[in-house]
Write a protein that holds these residues in place. Sequence first.
Motif, PDB file in Angstrom:
ATOM      1  N   ARG A  73      -9.920  25.023 -28.827  1.00  0.00           N
ATOM      2  CA  ARG A  73      -9.393  26.399 -28.875  1.00  0.00           C
ATOM      3  C   ARG A  73      -9.135  26.911 -27.453  1.00  0.00           C
ATOM      4  N   GLU A  74     -10.100  26.634 -26.578  1.00  0.00           N
ATOM      5  CA  GLU A  74      -9.955  27.036 -25.174  1.00  0.00           C
ATOM      6  C   GLU A  74      -8.717  26.355 -24.560  1.00  0.00           C
ATOM      7  N   HIS A  75      -8.564  25.083 -24.866  1.00  0.00           N
ATOM      8  CA  HIS A  75      -7.446  24.289 -24.341  1.00  0.00           C
ATOM      9  C   HIS A  75      -6.103  24.835 -24.828  1.00  0.00           C
ATOM     10  N   VAL A  76      -6.039  25.144 -26.119  1.00  0.00           N
ATOM     11  CA  VAL A  76      -4.787  25.666 -26.697  1.00  0.00           C
ATOM     12  C   VAL A  76      -4.450  27.020 -26.061  1.00  0.00           C
ATOM     13  N   MET A  77      -5.449  27.908 -26.007  1.00  0.00           N
ATOM     14  CA  MET A  77      -5.175  29.278 -25.564  1.00  0.00           C
ATOM     15  C   MET A  77      -4.912  29.382 -24.066  1.00  0.00           C
ATOM     16  N   GLY A  87       8.224  26.466 -21.106  1.00  0.00           N
ATOM     17  CA  GLY A  87       9.195  25.370 -21.126  1.00  0.00           C
ATOM     18  C   GLY A  87       8.666  24.058 -20.582  1.00  0.00           C
ATOM     19  N   THR A  88       7.379  24.056 -20.181  1.00  0.00           N
ATOM     20  CA  THR A  88       6.760  22.819 -19.685  1.00  0.00           C
ATOM     21  C   THR A  88       6.383  21.927 -20.862  1.00  0.00           C
ATOM     22  N   TRP A  89       6.615  20.631 -20.696  1.00  0.00           N
ATOM     23  CA  TRP A  89       6.183  19.685 -21.721  1.00  0.00           C
ATOM     24  C   TRP A  89       4.704  19.372 -21.502  1.00  0.00           C
ATOM     25  N   VAL A  90       3.984  19.177 -22.591  1.00  0.00           N
ATOM     26  CA  VAL A  90       2.560  18.868 -22.497  1.00  0.00           C
ATOM     27  C   VAL A  90       2.320  17.474 -23.085  1.00  0.00           C
ATOM     28  N   VAL A  91       1.684  16.616 -22.282  1.00  0.00           N
ATOM     29  CA  VAL A  91       1.296  15.285 -22.765  1.00  0.00           C
ATOM     30  C   VAL A  91      -0.228  15.261 -22.776  1.00  0.00           C
ATOM     31  N   SER A  92      -0.812  15.201 -23.960  1.00  0.00           N
ATOM     32  CA  SER A  92      -2.270  15.265 -24.051  1.00  0.00           C
ATOM     33  C   SER A  92      -2.868  13.943 -24.534  1.00  0.00           C
ATOM     34  N   ASP A  93      -3.841  13.481 -23.768  1.00  0.00           N
ATOM     35  CA  ASP A  93      -4.638  12.324 -24.146  1.00  0.00           C
ATOM     36  C   ASP A  93      -5.591  12.835 -25.242  1.00  0.00           C
ATOM     37  N   ARG A  94      -5.182  12.675 -26.493  1.00  0.00           N
ATOM     38  CA  ARG A  94      -5.879  13.121 -27.713  1.00  0.00           C
ATOM     39  C   ARG A  94      -5.661  14.608 -28.012  1.00  0.00           C
ATOM     40  N   PHE A  95      -5.690  14.894 -29.344  1.00  0.00           N
ATOM     41  CA  PHE A  95      -5.664  16.279 -29.853  1.00  0.00           C
ATOM     42  C   PHE A  95      -6.331  16.258 -31.234  1.00  0.00           C
ATOM     43  N   THR A  96      -5.938  17.149 -32.118  1.00  0.00           N
ATOM     44  CA  THR A  96      -6.658  17.333 -33.399  1.00  0.00           C
ATOM     45  C   THR A  96      -6.800  16.065 -34.240  1.00  0.00           C
ATOM     46  N   ASP A  97      -5.810  15.178 -34.202  1.00  0.00           N
ATOM     47  CA  ASP A  97      -5.916  13.952 -35.016  1.00  0.00           C
ATOM     48  C   ASP A  97      -7.205  13.191 -34.694  1.00  0.00           C
ATOM     49  N   VAL A 111     -13.661  16.892 -44.725  1.00  0.00           N
ATOM     50  CA  VAL A 111     -12.300  17.181 -44.278  1.00  0.00           C
ATOM     51  C   VAL A 111     -11.893  18.631 -44.587  1.00  0.00           C
ATOM     52  N   VAL A 112     -12.555  19.237 -45.582  1.00  0.00           N
ATOM     53  CA  VAL A 112     -12.274  20.655 -45.893  1.00  0.00           C
ATOM     54  C   VAL A 112     -12.594  21.517 -44.670  1.00  0.00           C
ATOM     55  N   HIS A 113     -13.739  21.226 -44.033  1.00  0.00           N
ATOM     56  CA  HIS A 113     -14.117  21.980 -42.833  1.00  0.00           C
ATOM     57  C   HIS A 113     -13.119  21.715 -41.702  1.00  0.00           C
ATOM     58  N   LEU A 114     -12.743  20.436 -41.562  1.00  0.00           N
ATOM     59  CA  LEU A 114     -11.831  20.082 -40.461  1.00  0.00           C
ATOM     60  C   LEU A 114     -10.469  20.745 -40.650  1.00  0.00           C
ATOM     61  N   ASN A 115      -9.991  20.789 -41.894  1.00  0.00           N
ATOM     62  CA  ASN A 115      -8.699  21.439 -42.151  1.00  0.00           C
ATOM     63  C   ASN A 115      -8.755  22.920 -41.790  1.00  0.00           C
ATOM     64  N   TYR A 116      -9.872  23.557 -42.145  1.00  0.00           N
ATOM     65  CA  TYR A 116     -10.025  24.980 -41.848  1.00  0.00           C
ATOM     66  C   TYR A 116     -10.035  25.207 -40.330  1.00  0.00           C
ATOM     67  N   LEU A 117     -10.854  24.396 -39.639  1.00  0.00           N
ATOM     68  CA  LEU A 117     -10.961  24.535 -38.179  1.00  0.00           C
ATOM     69  C   LEU A 117      -9.613  24.249 -37.509  1.00  0.00           C
ATOM     70  N   ALA A 118      -8.915  23.226 -37.997  1.00  0.00           N
ATOM     71  CA  ALA A 118      -7.630  22.854 -37.388  1.00  0.00           C
ATOM     72  C   ALA A 118      -6.632  24.003 -37.511  1.00  0.00           C
ATOM     73  N   ALA A 119      -6.560  24.605 -38.696  1.00  0.00           N
ATOM     74  CA  ALA A 119      -5.596  25.696 -38.905  1.00  0.00           C
ATOM     75  C   ALA A 119      -5.913  26.868 -37.980  1.00  0.00           C
ATOM     76  N   TRP A 120      -7.192  27.180 -37.863  1.00  0.00           N
ATOM     77  CA  TRP A 120      -7.617  28.302 -37.020  1.00  0.00           C
ATOM     78  C   TRP A 120      -7.329  28.006 -35.548  1.00  0.00           C
ATOM     79  N   VAL A 121      -7.818  26.850 -35.110  1.00  0.00           N
ATOM     80  CA  VAL A 121      -7.815  26.516 -33.680  1.00  0.00           C
ATOM     81  C   VAL A 121      -6.399  26.236 -33.159  1.00  0.00           C
ATOM     82  N   GLY A 123      -3.572  27.362 -34.422  1.00  0.00           N
ATOM     83  CA  GLY A 123      -2.740  28.579 -34.486  1.00  0.00           C
ATOM     84  C   GLY A 123      -1.253  28.242 -34.424  1.00  0.00           C
ATOM     85  N   GLY A 124      -0.865  27.181 -35.086  1.00  0.00           N
ATOM     86  CA  GLY A 124       0.553  26.817 -35.133  1.00  0.00           C
ATOM     87  C   GLY A 124       1.018  25.904 -34.010  1.00  0.00           C
TER      88      GLY A 124
END
Length: 205
Positions: A73-77, A87-97, A111-121, A123-124
Amino acid sequence: MTRGKFVSLEGIDGAGKSTHLNAIAEWIRERGQAVLVTREPGGTPLGESLRQLLLHQSMHPDTEALIMFAARREHVMQVIAPALQQGTWVVSDRFTDASFAYQGGGRGVDVVHLNYLAAWVEGGIRPDMTLLFDLEPEEAHRRVLRGTPHPDRFEKEQATFFRKVRAAYLDRARAEPARFCLLDSSHAPEAIFKQAQQALERLWA
Ligand code: TYD
């Protein structure tokens, strides 16, 4: 201002994504884009502190999942969303997957918990493309042992763990074939890089 593209690199430990990370970023730069290279867990000062805990402190699998997503969440925000916005491209070594593969597949977190956390964290904010470096766990483990004098908590896991992590990654790739590019890491690095370039070309289409 056109939004930047978001590319993530995934795979089990030893599958070779680190070998290609900087070369991929450089190749995108040569095509005229500003590129930010980052990683998870990490990518912010708080995220890097949490990374130390995650890699070296034993904890319950649910706690591990929650800390992964807190760091994310900190990373995204703080980093990913503002960069893409500029307009900067972001290349991340790992993410939600990685959380679905390691905490979900590997540790058995619901996975129910992970889906919930993923949607929240998230944020599109989701990768436009994910390069999945795929390798048979036994070979990946041999590569980790060759390259890492002090393996962390994840790298010390056995092949059964990595078989589950790999299966979860492949399930996600099958569920979203348009986003994922599956790279066979048993091939030569040059061939893998070429395949990655061909996939990334689509981001300019
Ligand atoms: P890794 O990319 O392997 O770092 P390095 O190449 O420097 O060893 O990431 C560290 C570990 O974190 C890796 O074993 C996978 C794990 N991880 C998770 O378990 N869940 C996550 O959500 C993320 C982002 C990483």
